[in-house]
Enzyme design. Structure first.
Site, PDB file in Angstrom:
ATOM      1  N   ASP A   3      52.586 -52.353-115.432  1.00 26.15           N
ATOM      2  CA  ASP A   3      53.492 -51.264-115.057  1.00 26.15           C
ATOM      3  C   ASP A   3      53.194 -50.731-113.656  1.00 26.15           C
ATOM      4  O   ASP A   3      52.195 -51.083-113.027  1.00 26.15           O
ATOM      5  CB  ASP A   3      53.414 -50.127-116.086  1.00 26.15           C
ATOM      6  CG  ASP A   3      51.975 -49.755-116.457  1.00 26.15           C
ATOM      7  OD1 ASP A   3      51.048 -50.123-115.711  1.00 26.15           O
ATOM      8  OD2 ASP A   3      51.785 -49.096-117.479  1.00 26.15           O
ATOM      9  N   ASP A  14      49.081 -40.802-126.393  1.00 29.51           N
ATOM     10  CA  ASP A  14      50.230 -40.683-127.301  1.00 29.51           C
ATOM     11  C   ASP A  14      50.579 -42.030-127.948  1.00 29.51           C
ATOM     12  O   ASP A  14      51.616 -42.177-128.572  1.00 29.51           O
ATOM     13  CB  ASP A  14      51.453 -40.103-126.560  1.00 29.51           C
ATOM     14  CG  ASP A  14      51.921 -40.989-125.406  1.00 29.51           C
ATOM     15  OD1 ASP A  14      51.315 -42.063-125.175  1.00 29.51           O
ATOM     16  OD2 ASP A  14      52.904 -40.614-124.733  1.00 29.51           O
TER      17      ASP A  14
END
Ligand code: GLP
Length: 256
Positions: A67, A136
Site C-alpha cells: 500500500d 482494527d
C-alpha cells in the site's frame, strides 16, 4: 494456520526472515509482497544482515508493496516508498526496476490500481507475502467492513488507523485520508503468507483474526481461508490466543 509463538519479537522476526530467505535461495526469482509499519522492521534488519554477512542475493527478486498513502510523493519522509528505501531497499541488492509500490500521486488512481494488479499478474503472482495487522484488524489498508474479495484500489482510512499512524507525522491532521492498497482478493492469491504481530497491544485483534469468526469486520480473519499462512507472534502478542498450548505442541512436533 500455523502459529509460531516465540519469546521475543526479535526471534520471531529472525525466524520469519530465515523462512523467506530459504525461499529466495531455492528460487532466486521469488516475488515478495512487502509491508510497512513498525512490525516488519526486525525482519528487514535480518534480511539486510543475511545479505551483508551471508550473501543473500536479492538480485533477481521482485517486490510488491501492499500500500501507499494517496498524495504523498516518493520523497516525502512519511510515504511508504521512502520508508522502504530507508529500511530495506537501500541496504540490499534488489533492482530498482523490480521494486513496485503503488504511486499515490498518480493522476488517474483507478488506472494506477489496475496497472498494479496487472504487474503482479505479469510477475507470476506473489510467492511470499509479509503482513502486519492494524489495531482494527486491517491488512494492507483494507479496513473493516470492506469487501473480502476486493482488488487493488483507493481506500479511505478509518479514524482509528489515522490516529495509530499519526505518530509518524508532524501533525495528526497531516495523515492522508486515502490510501492505495492491494485488495484482500489480491492478498489471498499469494502462495504463502507470513503474518507478523508483536506486542500486547496486538494480542486481542490477533486472537480475533486467528481464532474468531471470518468476518469483514476483522479483515485479517479472512486469512483463515488461505491454505498456507504462518503467524509469527511473540509471547505478549499471543496473550489472548485460546489455543496457545496446542500451537506450542504443534511447533514442538514439527521440529522433530
Ligand atoms: C499500517 C500499514 C499496515 C500495517 C499496519 C500496522 O496501517 N498499512 O500494512 O500492518 O500499519 O502497523 P504497525 O506494524 O506499526 O503496528
Amino acid at each position: 494456520m500455523e502459529v509460531m509463538i516465540q519469546d521475543t519479537a526479535e526471534t520471531a522476526s529472525r525466524t520469519a526472515a530465515a523462512l523467506a530467505a530459504e525461499e529466495i535461495r531455492d528460487h532466486p526469482d521469488t516475488v515478495l509482497g512487502l509491508a510497512t509499519g513498525s512490525t516488519p522492521l526486525g525482519l528487514y534488519r535480518e534480511w539486510i544482515r543475511l545479505h551483508s554477512d551471508e550473501g543473500l542475493d536479492f538480485g533477481r527478486v521482485t517486490s510488491f508493496n501492499l500500500d501507499e498513502y494517496v498524495g504523498l510523493p516518493a520523497d516525502h519522509p512519511c510515504s511508504y516508498r521512502y520508508f522502504m528505501q530507508e529500511q530495506l531497499f537501500n541496504h540490499i541488492n534488489i533492482r530498482p526496476d523490480r521494486v513496485h509500490i503503488p504511486n499515490g500521486t498518480a493522476g488517474d488512481l483507478a488506472a494506477e490500481c489496475a496497472a498494479y494488479e496487472q504487474a503482479i499478474r505479469d510477475a507470476g503472482g506473489i510467492d511470499v507475502q509479509v503482513l502486519g495487522i492494524g489495531s482494527d484488524g486491517h491488512i494492507g489498508f483494507n479496513e473493516p467492513g470492506g469487501s473480502l474479495a476486493s482488488r487493488t484500489r483507493r481506500e479511505i482510512l478509518t479514524a482509528q488507523t489515522r490516529r495509530d499512524n499519526a505518530r509518524f507525522f508532524d501533525n495528526p491532521e497531516d495523515v492522508p485520508l486515502y490510501s492505495l492498497t492491494m485488495g484482500i482478493g489480491t492478498i489471498l492469491e499469494s502462495r504463502r503468507i507470513l503474518l507478523l504481530a508483536f506486542g500486547e497491544h496486538k494480542a486481542d485483534i490477533l486472537a480475533k483474526a486467528v481464532e474468531g469468526p471470518v468476518t469483514a469486520s476483522v479483515p485479517a480473519s479472512v486469512l483463515q481461508m488461505h491454505p498456507h499462512v504462518t503467524v509469527f507472534v511473540d509471547e505478549p502478542g499471543a496473550a489472548s490466543l485460546a489455543r496457545v498450548d496446542h500451537y506450542k505442541w504443534v511447533m514442538r512436533h514439527s521440529l522433530e
